[in-house]
Design an enzyme around this catalytic site. Structure first.
Site, PDB file in Angstrom:
ATOM      1  N   TYR A 141       0.988  -1.163  -0.298  1.00 28.78           N
ATOM      2  CA  TYR A 141       0.197  -0.130   0.153  1.00 28.78           C
ATOM      3  C   TYR A 141       0.761   1.145   0.047  1.00 28.78           C
ATOM      4  O   TYR A 141       2.113   1.272   0.317  1.00 28.78           O
ATOM      5  CB  TYR A 141      -0.880   0.051   1.226  1.00 28.78           C
ATOM      6  N   CYS A 142       0.378   2.521  -0.350  1.00 25.20           N
ATOM      7  CA  CYS A 142       1.084   3.599  -0.284  1.00 25.20           C
ATOM      8  C   CYS A 142       0.145   4.681   0.288  1.00 25.20           C
ATOM      9  O   CYS A 142      -0.155   4.790   1.341  1.00 25.20           O
ATOM     10  CB  CYS A 142       1.856   3.919  -1.504  1.00 25.20           C
ATOM     11  N   ARG A 143      -0.153   5.621  -0.625  1.00 24.52           N
ATOM     12  CA  ARG A 143      -0.823   6.900  -0.074  1.00 24.52           C
ATOM     13  C   ARG A 143      -2.308   6.961  -0.288  1.00 24.52           C
ATOM     14  O   ARG A 143      -2.915   7.619   0.550  1.00 24.52           O
ATOM     15  CB  ARG A 143      -0.085   8.181  -0.802  1.00 24.52           C
TER      16      ARG A 143
END
Lengths: 223, 223
Positions: A177-179
DNA sequence: CCAGTATTCGATAGATTTCTTGAATGATAC
DNA sequence: GTATCATTCAAGAAATCTATCGAATACTGG
């Protein structure tokens, strides 16, 4: 007709909030702030704007009530002023996605093509984490990980991923996952992991979304 | 860095949607459209703008994907393009209310003072209607009632209310509603009804909110 | 107190919006 | 076909927004 004036005045105020969000740079700043509190110079670096320009945009966001600030030492730290702002941002994102042809096309081109993979909902992720079935990888830069991350996630920024593949259990499913829903880092990470034979998928959201759903976050460390 | 460009492009599109909502007149038009489909000249009359100007604003809303239009005879009818737009609008309203001092003050001054009365949630209203305990009064103009209203509600525009008080059962509780949480018509109606000795309260929302919660609406008639 | 750094302020040029006015388009009715 | 009405288009003036620059302000560490 005081009613008319009241209505006009009220709507003019609503419009102010919308106006503050009517600029791509400010939305980008807002997204960074939805991740965590940040100083002006950090934000300037992240967004590629000059410091003075960043400061001005931040002030517009503040006047609209979208962010608040706090002075600590010689820095001023900005933060999003409430969860409702994240909700508003997501609502905007959703409308844009659904109704503007250009947006769907952009997403199609850059993201969904890379992403044969169905994204994972938060609930599902949570249960897989609980069962110890998955390795959760946070592919944002280390600093962002340090301020807040999904509990149990390990920090491997996209740039380091290739060299650190050996740290990952090849028999365990990996979730990156990121932002947020449109952050490309996670897409790229999943694509690479799959090329290398891992079972990988993407969590459909970032920390703000995770938090909005009422889940805990963890801070500190470079786990 | 295609990632950067993608992100900028995406946010620029989101910004377009926000920009469309960054004008008080357009928000007013949007609120009217959230009630029901309308032609350009109706909207111009309702908002007090010139027809040409109204048309221009509508086109900006359309380009942002917030409204759609349909041609029928010599008229063009506009409508909101989805429930998510109502949600976005409410989200904007909420943020503005919570974070901008001016807004809370405006509301305090014009509404809450008049409204000692706690507003009624939709669920509660529905159950009281089912039990036949209340008379629901729609205080918007007749045309708006005709296009859609809460089932069982009767149409008494604010201007007519005083002369038609005899139509209301003095022993029954009365619930008034109009266009949305900040529509002053319902406040005024409740204030007057209470002066005349009725038990009256206000439904905290209008038709768009009612619909968003998944409830049925009724159309036609001048009940 | 001073030097150094972070942030904000003020002023400017250039681009974009808003509103007005008047004409053009498209559909209906006679 | 012509008159009529609703809507849209086009062009211009005034107001507002964006990005940039240099200067001013506020804080830290020595």
């Amino acid at each position: 007709m005081p009613e008319e004036n009241f209505k006009k005045a009220l709507f003019a105020q609503f419009a102010r909030v919308a106006r503050a969000m009517s600029n791509g740079h400010r939305l980008e700043l807002l997204e960074f702030l939805a991740q965590s509190e940040r100083s002006v110079d950090e934000l300037a670096r992240l967004s590629g704007l000059t410091v003075a320009n960043t400061s001005q945009h931040l002030q517009q966001l503040r006047q609209a009530g979208l962010v608040s600030s706090r002075k600590a030492g010689k820095r001023v730290f900005y933060r999003i002023s409430g969860d409702d702002v994240s909700l508003l941002f997501n609502s905007l994102r959703e409308v844009a996605e659904r109704h503007i042809a250009d947006v769907s096309q952009l997403i199609q081109t850059y993201l969904e093509v890379k992403d044969k993979l169905e994204p994972l909902p938060a609930k599902e992720l949570l249960s897989r984490v609980r069962d110890g079935l998955v390795t959760v990888v946070d592919v944002r830069p280390h600093e962002e990980y340090a301020t807040a991350h999904i509990p149990g996630a390990i920090s491997i920024p996209l740039a380091e991923l290739e060299q650190r593949l050996n740290e990952l259990d090849p028999d365990k499913e990996i979730v990156a996952y990121c932002r947020g829903p449109h952050c490309v880092l996670a897409f790229d990470a999943v694509a690479m992991l799959r090329e290398r034979g891992h079972t990988a998928s993407r969590f459909d959201g970032g920390l703000p979304e995770w938090r909005l759903q009422g889940h805990q976050v963890e801070t500190g460390g470079v786990g």
